[in-house]
Design a protein around this motif. Structure first.
Motif, PDB file in Angstrom:
ATOM      1  N   SER A 246       1.257   3.292  -7.234  1.00 33.60           N
ATOM      2  CA  SER A 246       0.564   1.943  -7.990  1.00 33.60           C
ATOM      3  C   SER A 246       0.666   2.249  -9.393  1.00 33.60           C
ATOM      4  O   SER A 246       0.611   1.577 -10.298  1.00 33.60           O
ATOM      5  N   ASN A 247       0.939   3.800  -9.700  1.00 30.81           N
ATOM      6  CA  ASN A 247       0.905   3.936 -11.226  1.00 30.81           C
ATOM      7  C   ASN A 247       2.210   4.771 -11.724  1.00 30.81           C
ATOM      8  O   ASN A 247       2.446   4.893 -12.633  1.00 30.81           O
ATOM      9  N   SER A 248       3.316   4.550 -10.814  1.00 28.88           N
ATOM     10  CA  SER A 248       4.424   4.843 -11.079  1.00 28.88           C
ATOM     11  C   SER A 248       5.487   4.025 -11.732  1.00 28.88           C
ATOM     12  O   SER A 248       5.264   2.908 -11.898  1.00 28.88           O
ATOM     13  N   SER A 249       6.308   4.736 -12.857  1.00 28.76           N
ATOM     14  CA  SER A 249       7.214   3.924 -13.770  1.00 28.76           C
ATOM     15  C   SER A 249       8.286   3.477 -12.984  1.00 28.76           C
ATOM     16  O   SER A 249       9.213   2.546 -13.458  1.00 28.76           O
ATOM     17  N   LYS A 250       8.731   4.056 -11.866  1.00 29.68           N
ATOM     18  CA  LYS A 250      10.003   3.629 -10.945  1.00 29.68           C
ATOM     19  C   LYS A 250       9.406   3.851  -9.503  1.00 29.68           C
ATOM     20  O   LYS A 250       9.222   4.978  -8.893  1.00 29.68           O
ATOM     21  N   LEU A 251       9.534   2.781  -8.752  1.00 26.67           N
ATOM     22  CA  LEU A 251       9.336   2.620  -7.224  1.00 26.67           C
ATOM     23  C   LEU A 251      10.403   2.754  -6.477  1.00 26.67           C
ATOM     24  O   LEU A 251      11.622   1.939  -6.716  1.00 26.67           O
ATOM     25  N   PRO A 252      10.351   3.239  -5.367  1.00 29.91           N
ATOM     26  CA  PRO A 252      11.515   3.363  -4.145  1.00 29.91           C
ATOM     27  C   PRO A 252      11.517   1.989  -3.824  1.00 29.91           C
ATOM     28  O   PRO A 252      10.294   1.252  -3.320  1.00 29.91           O
ATOM     29  N   VAL A 253      12.716   1.900  -2.946  1.00 27.76           N
ATOM     30  CA  VAL A 253      12.719   0.570  -2.095  1.00 27.76           C
ATOM     31  C   VAL A 253      11.653   0.842  -0.742  1.00 27.76           C
ATOM     32  O   VAL A 253      11.160   0.277  -0.160  1.00 27.76           O
ATOM     33  N   SER A 254      12.237   1.983  -0.311  1.00 27.74           N
ATOM     34  CA  SER A 254      11.235   2.476   0.699  1.00 27.74           C
ATOM     35  C   SER A 254      10.971   4.190   0.648  1.00 27.74           C
ATOM     36  O   SER A 254      11.808   4.798  -0.044  1.00 27.74           O
ATOM     37  N   LEU A 255       9.989   4.334   1.309  1.00 24.47           N
ATOM     38  CA  LEU A 255       9.835   5.963   1.428  1.00 24.47           C
ATOM     39  C   LEU A 255       9.186   6.384   2.599  1.00 24.47           C
ATOM     40  O   LEU A 255       8.039   5.870   3.240  1.00 24.47           O
ATOM     41  N   ASP A 256       9.728   7.504   3.170  1.00 22.00           N
ATOM     42  CA  ASP A 256       9.213   7.984   4.484  1.00 22.00           C
ATOM     43  C   ASP A 256       8.243   9.040   3.920  1.00 22.00           C
ATOM     44  O   ASP A 256       8.494   9.957   3.072  1.00 22.00           O
ATOM     45  N   LEU A 257       7.085   9.144   4.846  1.00 23.21           N
ATOM     46  CA  LEU A 257       6.138  10.183   4.581  1.00 23.21           C
ATOM     47  C   LEU A 257       5.795  11.005   5.734  1.00 23.21           C
ATOM     48  O   LEU A 257       5.687  10.368   6.762  1.00 23.21           O
ATOM     49  N   GLY A 258       5.820  12.223   5.312  1.00 21.72           N
ATOM     50  CA  GLY A 258       5.649  13.303   6.495  1.00 21.72           C
ATOM     51  C   GLY A 258       7.048  13.906   6.939  1.00 21.72           C
ATOM     52  O   GLY A 258       7.946  13.358   7.002  1.00 21.72           O
TER      53      GLY A 258
END
Length: 288
Positions: A246-258
């Motif tokens: 929420s505080n990032s200057s550049k966001l990914p389209v999708s993000l896998d976690l783990g």
């Protein structure tokens, strides 16, 4: 995809579904401790508040906990109306609600399928349809849709109802990204791996009643229950990552976690690409 909200993190208003336990509850704690204003959508507001108090959570005066049935359009609409009345705006929407359903296709009843789609798909649509008008009008905002690596893969059968809802959520998210991009609203798809929460052994996991012995679904049920407490994903770290986005200057389209999500995503897409190339000529052969 560039970020869209230049507000300081403490000025943002969050609207989060699925906040009674697990990642949702951990995210609530993190946001409130950092001074954010939050609307918690939950089936049990008193329980959510009690859990936050037990954790020693700060700034509970900035929390609006609303008993909401996300499968009910009017209930969702009313919760968003109350959020605007209380907080004045919505900046970040997190679609975190969901539950699992285990059973082979033949074992699933129509009621089983309708129930999981009501929460995992139609509930998300309800939230999106009633929050996006505010985000579009203010020309800013962030939507985080919590999905799973099972939205593009499989555990090997008997989980089709859950997997298909996550495939649907992925499709909704990718389309929504294009729709809201002209209005400076970002949408991120998050594919979770296994996370060490009460999802399986708590109240968010169902098993069809119509078990057929030949499918040996009971074996899979026991495996889920056995290994769930040892999942690699840390819910606190997942919550922190969501907050950081929420505080990032550049966001990914999708993000896998783990790590499990990464490994399965990599293998799935590599195999898919291999198949595309192997059938290249056959694929082109159907053109005029």
């Amino acid at each position: 995809m560039e970020s869209i909200n230049n507000n300081n993190s403490q000025d943002k208003v969050w609207y989060i579904t699925g906040t009674s336990t697990g990642i949702g509850l951990d995210l609530l704690e993190l946001l409130l401790n950092n001074g954010n204003r939050v609307t918690a959508i939950t089936r049990s507001p008193d329980q959510t508040i009690d859990e936050l108090k037990k954790k020693g959570t700060k700034n509970l005066d900035k929390l609006l906990a609303i008993k909401t049935d996300i499968t009910n359009d009017e209930s969702v609409k009313e919760s968003i109306k109350k959020t605007i009345q209380e907080h004045g705006r919505i900046d970040v929407v997190v679609n975190n609600s969901g539950y699992g359903l285990l059973g082979a296709v033949e074992e699933l009843s129509a009621e089983d399928i309708q129930k999981i789609y009501a929460v995992n798909v139609f509930g998300v649509y309800n939230v999106l349809r009633h929050t996006t008008p505010y985000l579009r009008a203010q020309r800013s905002g962030l939507i985080l849709n919590i999905s799973s690596y099972l939205g593009y893969s499989t555990i090997g059968g008997k989980y089709s109802a859950y997997e298909s809802t996550k495939h649907a959520l992925n499709g909704i998210t990718l389309s929504l990204q294009k729709e809201l991009e002209p209005f400076n609203v970002s949408v991120v798809l998050i594919g979770l791996g296994g996370v060490r929460t009460s999802f399986v052994n708590g109240g968010n996991f169902a098993v069809t009643k119509n078990l057929i012995e030949e499918y040996n679904t009971n074996q899979l049920i026991e495996m889920f229950k056995k290994y769930s407490p040892f999942a690699k994903g840390d819910p606190v770290k997942v919550a922190q990552t969501i907050y950081n986005l929420s505080n990032s200057s550049k966001l990914p389209v999708s993000l896998d976690l783990g790590s499990d999500s990464y490994q399965i995503a990599k293998a799935t897409f590599e195999n898919r690409l291999k198949g595309v190339e192997e059938n290249h000529q056959l694929t082109l052969s159907t053109d005029f």
